[in-house]
Scaffold this motif. Structure first.
Motif: not given
Ligand code: PMP
Length: 457
Positions: A61-77, A413-424
């Protein structure tokens, strides 16, 4: 150039030096014991053998923004260019984060930072006992609150253990578990009866307002209100464990959605998009019991608490959740996923309940209506639940193939990801049915609906 070691080779090395080959319970998955993670970005991760997965497990559950979010990583750096852990006094970032949490979460007047969710729930119960001088803690079937002894009961119990304290581990003093009462979720009568019988000795009620550790049980408004009323009447401390629901469903947590305000709130996971930080906040009079002045009744400490890098990660995560349409995006994709999967399974004629909230979705293989308490989930066909998930990697998708685990959608995640999820999902469920999936998998000892464990196992 020398080729990188394969997953099989690395997993074998891991098992030689790490018990079970992994560093947290439920990371070692039957059928996936040779998987080694190599890379993650946005909505996807890759294993050491170069396979790509669109990720709906999302590290629980943590990566609500997605993995390795560039803005979060920049703040850490950036934080690392200024400061690191000094372990004395306080930093500007900790003050800003506490102010932000007090502003966002209705119950929070004062707040302390931890490194994990388990520490937050541990201290919530400790301070509730310190404040009330009472012994008992009430929790609910299907809820997980971490690995410490008071709450170390299986969230998923064997059918003959429902309602019976079922330790998650050996090595726990029975006296500790004797002080924990386990009630049925959404059962107002059980709550009233527990308070009628033991009210004078109930220090705290702790609850996941949405028990996501068994997928998704949506709370009845009158149930949450009854918890509030009984705790107020008896002088017990109401703790909302919002480690999953906090920030993922709303910046103010489920308490803002439901309008029911607990005395204490525990937070973690989506607060910093995956960096290790938790929080315990709530009523100032309770939180002040942790004051570090001599003679303060409750003790609170941690070498890494408020580490500047993870505080920077939390500030950047919360800043982005406020500034960008993250919730709008994940709620919309969540609706699309639930509707699309429900339609696909109806086409296949499979009895299923596709439920969840916002970015969280889960499909139970059982006839409706949607489950309201843990015992309803005993009707879920674990063979189908696990079986189709085991086939999702064939389609480049990862959903944790363990019974009753939920899925998470991120901002990446994108709309295309969800289309793929449903078909898979359609294809994976169809293939599971065709191979007689229910019988094939439900027969295996480790696969049944009665498998023990929360996410800490
Ligand atoms: N509470 C809830 C609701 C959780 O889901 C979890 C973790 N799955 C915890 C507490 C414990 O958090 P952690 O694993 O960070 O100690």
């Amino acid at each position: 150039s020398r080729s990188a070691p394969s997953g099989v080779t690395l997993a074998e090395r891991a098992r030689r030096v790490i018990p079970g080959g992994v560093n947290s319970g439920q990371r070692s998955i039957p059928g996936l014991t040779e998987m080694v993670i190599a890379r993650a970005s946005g909505a996807r991760f890759w294993d050491a053998d170069g396979r790509q997965y669109t990720d709906y497990h999302a590290a629980f559950g943590p990566p609500l923004l997605g993995h390795n979010d560039p803005d979060v990583n920049a703040a850490v750096a950036e934080a690392g260019t200024r400061v690191d852990l000094c372990g004395v006094a306080v930093t500007h970032g900790e003050i800003q984060l506490a102010e932000t949490l007090a502003e966002l979460v209705p119950s929070i007047e004062k707040v302390l930072l931890t490194s994990t969710g388990s520490e937050a729930t541990f201290h919530a119960l400790r301070v509730a006992r310190a404040a009330t001088g009472r012994r008992l803690v009430v929790k609910f079937q299907g809820c997980y609150h971490g690995w410490h002894d008071s709450v170390s009961l299986n969230v998923i119990s064997a059918p003959d253990r429902v309602g019976v304290p079922d330790p998650i581990s050996t090595g726990i003093l029975p006296e500790v578990l004797d002080a924990t009462l386990v009630l049925r979720f959404n059962d107002v009568a059980a709550v009233r009866a527990a308070f009628a019988a033991h009210g004078d000795d109930i220090a705290a009620v702790i609850v996941e307002p949405v028990p996501h550790n068994v997928g998704c049980l949506l709370p009845d408004q009158e149930f949450l209100q009854a918890l509030r009323d009984e705790c107020t009447r008896a002088g017990s401390v109401l703790v909302f464990d919002e480690v999953i629901t906090g920030f993922r469903h709303d910046l103010g947590g489920w308490q803002r959605i439901s309008g029911v305000t607990p005395d204490l709130t525990t937070l973690g996971k989506a607060i910093a998009n995956g960096y290790p930080i938790g929080a315990l906040g709530g009523r100032a009079d309770l939180m002040d019991l942790f004051s570090t002045r001599p003679g303060a009744p409750a003790f609170f400490a941690g070498t890494y608490n408020g580490h500047p890098a993870v505080v920077a990660a939390a500030l950047a995560t919360l800043g982005k959740l406020r500034a960008e349409p993250v919730h709008e995006h994940v709620y919309r994709l969540g609706e699309r996923a639930r509707a699309g999967i429900a339609e696909a399974l109806a086409d296949l004629g499979v009895p299923a309940v596709v439920t969840g909230h916002g970015s969280v979705f889960v499909t139970y293989f059982m006839p409706g209506p949607a489950p309201r308490s843990y015992d309803d989930l005993l009707r879920n066909d674990a063979g189908m639940f696990i079986g189709y998930r085991r086939r999702m990697p064939e389609h480049g998708i990862f959903e944790l193939p363990l019974n009753l685990k939920r899925n998470h959608i991120s901002y990446a995640h994108t709309d295309a990801d969800i289309d793929h999820l449903v078909e898979a999902t359609r294809a994976a469920v169809r293939d599971t049915l065709a191979s007689g999936g229910t019988t094939e998998l439900a027969g295996t000892a480790t696969m049944g609906g009665a498998v023990a464990g929360g996410e800490g196992r």
